[in-house]
Design a protein around this motif. Structure first.
Motif, PDB file in Angstrom:
ATOM      1  N   TYR A  81       0.830  -1.209   0.000  1.00 45.44           N
ATOM      2  CA  TYR A  81       0.000   0.000   0.000  1.00 45.44           C
ATOM      3  C   TYR A  81       0.866   1.262   0.000  1.00 45.44           C
ATOM      4  O   TYR A  81       0.476   2.285  -0.559  1.00 45.44           O
ATOM      5  N   ALA A  82       2.030   1.192   0.605  1.00 40.06           N
ATOM      6  CA  ALA A  82       2.918   2.361   0.662  1.00 40.06           C
ATOM      7  C   ALA A  82       3.364   2.802  -0.730  1.00 40.06           C
ATOM      8  O   ALA A  82       3.655   3.980  -0.945  1.00 40.06           O
ATOM      9  N   HIS A  83       3.386   1.885  -1.693  1.00 42.48           N
ATOM     10  CA  HIS A  83       3.800   2.237  -3.055  1.00 42.48           C
ATOM     11  C   HIS A  83       2.785   3.149  -3.755  1.00 42.48           C
ATOM     12  O   HIS A  83       3.104   3.729  -4.794  1.00 42.48           O
ATOM     13  N   SER A  84       1.603   3.276  -3.196  1.00 47.33           N
ATOM     14  CA  SER A  84       0.582   4.128  -3.813  1.00 47.33           C
ATOM     15  C   SER A  84       0.607   5.561  -3.281  1.00 47.33           C
ATOM     16  O   SER A  84      -0.115   6.417  -3.791  1.00 47.33           O
ATOM     17  N   ASP A  85       1.439   5.841  -2.304  1.00 49.19           N
ATOM     18  CA  ASP A  85       1.417   7.154  -1.641  1.00 49.19           C
ATOM     19  C   ASP A  85       1.662   8.324  -2.597  1.00 49.19           C
ATOM     20  O   ASP A  85       0.950   9.332  -2.544  1.00 49.19           O
ATOM     21  N   LEU A  86       2.649   8.216  -3.464  1.00 47.12           N
ATOM     22  CA  LEU A  86       2.960   9.310  -4.387  1.00 47.12           C
ATOM     23  C   LEU A  86       1.794   9.558  -5.352  1.00 47.12           C
ATOM     24  O   LEU A  86       1.410  10.706  -5.594  1.00 47.12           O
ATOM     25  N   ALA A  87       1.222   8.497  -5.871  1.00 49.49           N
ATOM     26  CA  ALA A  87       0.085   8.638  -6.791  1.00 49.49           C
ATOM     27  C   ALA A  87      -1.105   9.272  -6.074  1.00 49.49           C
ATOM     28  O   ALA A  87      -1.787  10.134  -6.634  1.00 49.49           O
ATOM     29  N   ARG A  88      -1.340   8.862  -4.863  1.00 46.55           N
ATOM     30  CA  ARG A  88      -2.459   9.419  -4.100  1.00 46.55           C
ATOM     31  C   ARG A  88      -2.240  10.902  -3.794  1.00 46.55           C
ATOM     32  O   ARG A  88      -3.185  11.690  -3.811  1.00 46.55           O
TER      33      ARG A  88
END
Length: 186
Positions: A81-88
């Motif tokens: 889930y941490a890999h989505s932080d920049l996109a979010r």
């Protein structure tokens, strides 16, 4: 007129800094914010928009996490889930850019008729979807995933993103042109 909002931002037991925002507003919105029973209506509209943004944010998060897990649904962990932080964060900025303009338009549409309100709601959701889809497609290639599993991971991530958006906003998929657009991206 302008509304100046300033606050200290807090996260999980930490201060994330001083935030300041200047919003240009018209006389009708200024009167609504300062006095009157219509203030609650404006608050409810803002709350609804925030809920709509959260649904797209969750779809981005879950789909990109699935890609990071190699497409294995039962292998999702916190680090995926941490890999989505920049996109979010990118999506949050895009949503922020249109939030108040659409809120003011939605509020003013209430004085017209139900069709005008529905039109404004659909416009906001379609703008969010467009931004979320762009952020998703730009972010997906940068999500770490073993090369062997990448085709499966990307296909499942796209399917997850589409299905979560479709579940929350079926009206986005009711027209043939929208379906064609989605198939072209996939």
């Amino acid at each position: 007129m302008a509304l100046i909002a300033e606050a200290l931002s807090r996260g999980n037991s930490k201060t994330e800094g001083f935030k300041s925002r200047i919003l240009p507003i018209g006389g009708k919105i200024a009167r609504t914010l300062s006095v009157g029973p219509k203030r609650k209506e404006l608050h409810e509209l803002a709350r609804k928009q925030i809920e709509e943004i959260e649904k797209f944010d969750k779809a981005l998060r879950d789909a990109l996490a699935l890609a990071a897990a190699g497409g294995k649904r039962d292998s999702l962990r916190k680090e995926h889930y941490a890999h989505s932080d920049l996109a979010r964060t990118r999506f949050d900025r895009a949503a922020d850019e249109i939030f108040f303009d659409r809120l003011w338009a939605r509020y003013e549409a209430q004085e017209k008729d139900r069709d005008a309100v529905k039109c404004e709601e659909e416009l906001f959701v379609s703008l969010l979807y467009e931004q979320a889809r762009i952020v998703f497609e730009v972010s997906l290639p940068g999500i770490p995933c073993p090369n062997l599993w990448r085709p499966r991971a990307e296909a499942r991530a796209r399917n997850k993103f589409r299905s979560m958006v479709r579940y929350s906003f079926p009206e986005l998929f009711s027209s043939p042109s929208t379906e064609e657009d989605i198939n072209a991206v996939a």
